[in-house]
Design a protein around this motif. Structure first.
Motif, mmCIF file in Angstrom:
data_model
loop_
_atom_site.group_PDB
_atom_site.id
_atom_site.type_symbol
_atom_site.label_atom_id
_atom_site.label_comp_id
_atom_site.label_asym_id
_atom_site.label_seq_id
_atom_site.Cartn_x
_atom_site.Cartn_y
_atom_site.Cartn_z
ATOM 1 N N THR A 25 0.851 -1.185 0.000
ATOM 2 C CA THR A 25 0.000 0.000 0.000
ATOM 3 C C THR A 25 0.888 1.236 0.000
ATOM 4 N N PHE A 26 0.577 2.181 -0.856
ATOM 5 C CA PHE A 26 1.419 3.364 -0.977
ATOM 6 C C PHE A 26 0.561 4.605 -1.190
ATOM 7 N N ARG A 27 1.172 5.748 -0.959
ATOM 8 C CA ARG A 27 0.511 7.024 -1.201
ATOM 9 C C ARG A 27 1.312 7.826 -2.211
ATOM 10 N N VAL A 28 0.595 8.342 -3.197
ATOM 11 C CA VAL A 28 1.216 9.227 -4.178
ATOM 12 C C VAL A 28 0.505 10.575 -4.091
ATOM 13 N N THR A 29 1.292 11.638 -4.025
ATOM 14 C CA THR A 29 0.751 12.993 -3.942
ATOM 15 C C THR A 29 1.195 13.787 -5.161
ATOM 16 N N VAL A 30 0.236 14.396 -5.818
ATOM 17 C CA VAL A 30 0.507 15.201 -7.006
ATOM 18 C C VAL A 30 0.070 16.630 -6.720
ATOM 19 N N ARG A 31 1.003 17.555 -6.885
ATOM 20 C CA ARG A 31 0.679 18.981 -6.796
ATOM 21 C C ARG A 31 0.609 19.526 -8.210
ATOM 22 N N TYR A 32 -0.497 20.199 -8.512
ATOM 23 C CA TYR A 32 -0.712 20.633 -9.890
ATOM 24 C C TYR A 32 -1.493 21.945 -9.908
ATOM 25 N N SER A 33 -1.528 22.600 -11.062
ATOM 26 C CA SER A 33 -2.204 23.890 -11.169
ATOM 27 C C SER A 33 -2.416 24.226 -12.635
ATOM 28 N N GLY A 34 -3.236 25.244 -12.861
ATOM 29 C CA GLY A 34 -3.458 25.712 -14.217
ATOM 30 C C GLY A 34 -4.922 25.971 -14.492
ATOM 31 N N THR A 35 -5.250 26.098 -15.762
ATOM 32 C CA THR A 35 -6.626 26.301 -16.203
ATOM 33 C C THR A 35 -7.189 24.960 -16.654
ATOM 34 N N PRO A 36 -8.145 24.412 -15.926
ATOM 35 C CA PRO A 36 -8.670 23.095 -16.303
ATOM 36 C C PRO A 36 -9.421 23.142 -17.625
ATOM 37 N N LYS A 37 -9.397 22.015 -18.330
ATOM 38 C CA LYS A 37 -9.922 21.944 -19.684
ATOM 39 C C LYS A 37 -11.372 21.448 -19.729
ATOM 40 N N THR A 38 -12.047 21.884 -20.775
ATOM 41 C CA THR A 38 -13.284 21.236 -21.172
ATOM 42 C C THR A 38 -12.931 20.213 -22.238
ATOM 43 N N ILE A 39 -13.405 18.998 -22.064
ATOM 44 C CA ILE A 39 -13.092 17.889 -22.964
ATOM 45 C C ILE A 39 -14.299 17.620 -23.861
#
Length: 466
Positions: free
Chosen positions: A125-139
């Motif tokens: 069992t593990f934990r992954v942390t992602v820090r992210y930012s920006g303008t989210p997209k419409t798909i």
């Protein structure tokens, strides 16, 4: 072989493995960059199973909207892993850590490939942390509809079916991997942020407010949602167990929505009678403006509606809490198990509330259904003709017709045993069409369903007989 290469005698793989073991150097292999879904092969990822998402989001709407996120996923490796992928479309990744250690990563389309500092062992069992930012997209979906992060006049609306959730958080974006969620959304003071499950906290600091939501039961990523804007909030309870009801309505839609939303207690009671115990710990609705989205969606515990829904649509989306959200398809090929059931719920509601009987609805569709649904017989519900067609009329309408054929075959008592038993047997799990046909045959072993499966579920064209 390049001109400067030197030929090295081949080492048998068994000897190589033995040598690596002696050096402490047996390494895992990368997880797959998809789960080979027949219609969305890039969706999801192999090598791990997520049990929980902890999403901390900060969103500022406006002419230059910005989303900042910290996503922490708790997962279990299903094989020895040297790397694994997450689905994330757009947005800038600032940092990734695995078990607190910085990890290398790279981007290629929707794939965020993470290489942890230390290999992960199978079952770890593990934990992954992602820090992210920006303008989210419409798909844009294959069928041309919009999903992902939809900007609205006063905020945003996040819709994920089939793949849009990767526009606002990294994850294992496939219905076969369900998890619990904590979603905290920070927005400018005066706005609200509504999500799935139960509101566990609302705190303000300076000119911003954080809304914290908790979903304890497993949820597929495509039915996770966030709605940011100005809403009129109503809270109540329904049923003998006093199930919490949380309804958020755009102020412009309050008057138009009042009468139909007042039916939620009646609909919930009727659906529990027909489908069995409600599978979640709260219910409700989000009503935005008609221009904010092109369709209603069964987001878990709190369906989203673009404008005031009619009664049939409310029945449909709440029925999905059993069929689609609790019992979730293994692949997108099995979409009819969501939409056929929810559409048949509308037929049953009409039958029980002085409308046409299900038999009348079925016969009218068989006789001249193509007048209203021109593509009704263009493909069978169990075999949609590509990713652009998983939400077409055959999946919904002909899917409901399959259920009615089963009801005709077995009678009402066994039919309700089937639909209630199906919801109970796969509660909070995943199932596919083969699981369903086997379940039906087990419930009615003295009946022959071969013709229904051949002609109605998988057969091309209009069946010869109703």
């Amino acid at each position: 072989m390049s001109r400067s290469a030197r030929v090295v005698p081949a080492v048998p793989s068994a000897l190589l493995a033995l040598a690596l073991t002696a050096c402490g150097g047996v390494h895992g292999t990368p997880g797959g960059s998809g789960v080979h879904d027949p219609y969305f092969p890039k969706s999801g990822n192999g090598g791990y199973d997520v049990s929980h998402y902890d999403l901390k989001l900060d969103y500022t709407p406006g002419d230059k909207p910005r989303l900042t996120g910290i996503a922490t996923l708790t997962a279990r490796a299903t094989k020895d892993l040297s790397a694994f992928d997450l689905d994330l479309e757009g947005l800038d990744v600032d940092e990734v850590t695995v078990e607190g250690k910085r990890a290398r990563f790279n981007r290629a389309g929707q794939e965020l490939t993470v290489r942890p500092h230390d290999d992960l062992d199978e079952d770890e069992t593990f934990r992954v942390t992602v820090r992210y930012s920006g303008t989210p997209k419409t798909i844009t979906d294959p069928d041309g509809s919009k999903e992902g992060w939809l900007r609205t006049a006063d905020g945003a609306l996040a819709l994920g079916e089939p793949t849009g959730s990767m526009a606002w958080f990294p994850g294992n974006n496939h219905p076969s991997d369900k998890a619990s969620y904590d979603i905290a959304v920070t927005v400018p003071k005066g706005l609200q942020a509504v999500s799935n499950g139960e509101l566990t906290g609302e705190t303000s600091s300076g000119d911003r407010t954080t809304f914290s939501w908790h979903t304890a039961k497993p949820m597929a990523s495509y039915v996770a949602t966030v709605a940011v804007g100005h809403y009129r909030i109503s809270r109540s309870t329904v049923g003998k167990d006093r199930l919490p009801v949380y309804v958020a309505v755009d102020p412009a839609q309050v008057k138009a929505s009042r009468k139909v939303l007042a039916k939620i207690p009646e609909i919930m009671d009727w659906e529990e009678t027909n489908f069995g115990p409600y599978p979640f710990s709260s219910t409700g609705a989000i009503v935005d403006r008609p221009e904010d989205a092109e369709y209603a969606l069964e987001t878990q515990t709190r369906p989203v509606f673009p404008g005031a829904p009619d009664t049939g649509t409310l029945v449909h989306e709440l029925a999905h809490q059993w069929y689609g959200n609790s019992v979730t398809p293994k692949t997108w090929r099995d979409m009819w198990l969501n939409e056929g059931f929810a559409t048949y719920a509308e037929w049953l509601w009409d039958e029980d509330h002085d409308g046409d009987s299900c038999r009348q609805t079925f016969e009218a569709l068989y006789d001249h259904g193509e007048d209203d649904y021109p593509d009704l017989w263009s493909f069978p519900p169990g075999k949609p003709s590509g990713a652009a067609h998983i939400s077409d009329d055959p999946v919904y309408v002909r899917g409901a017709m399959v259920l009615h054929k089963i009801r005709q075959k077995v009678g009402d008592d066994t039919f309700y045993d089937i639909i209630q038993g199906w919801a109970a047997a796969h509660r909070h799990g995943n199932a596919d069409t083969a699981d369903f046909t086997a379940f039906v045959e087990k419930k009615a072993p003295d009946k022959d369903f071969g013709g229904i499966w051949k002609d109605w579920l998988y057969g091309d064209g209009k069946p010869d007989e109703a």
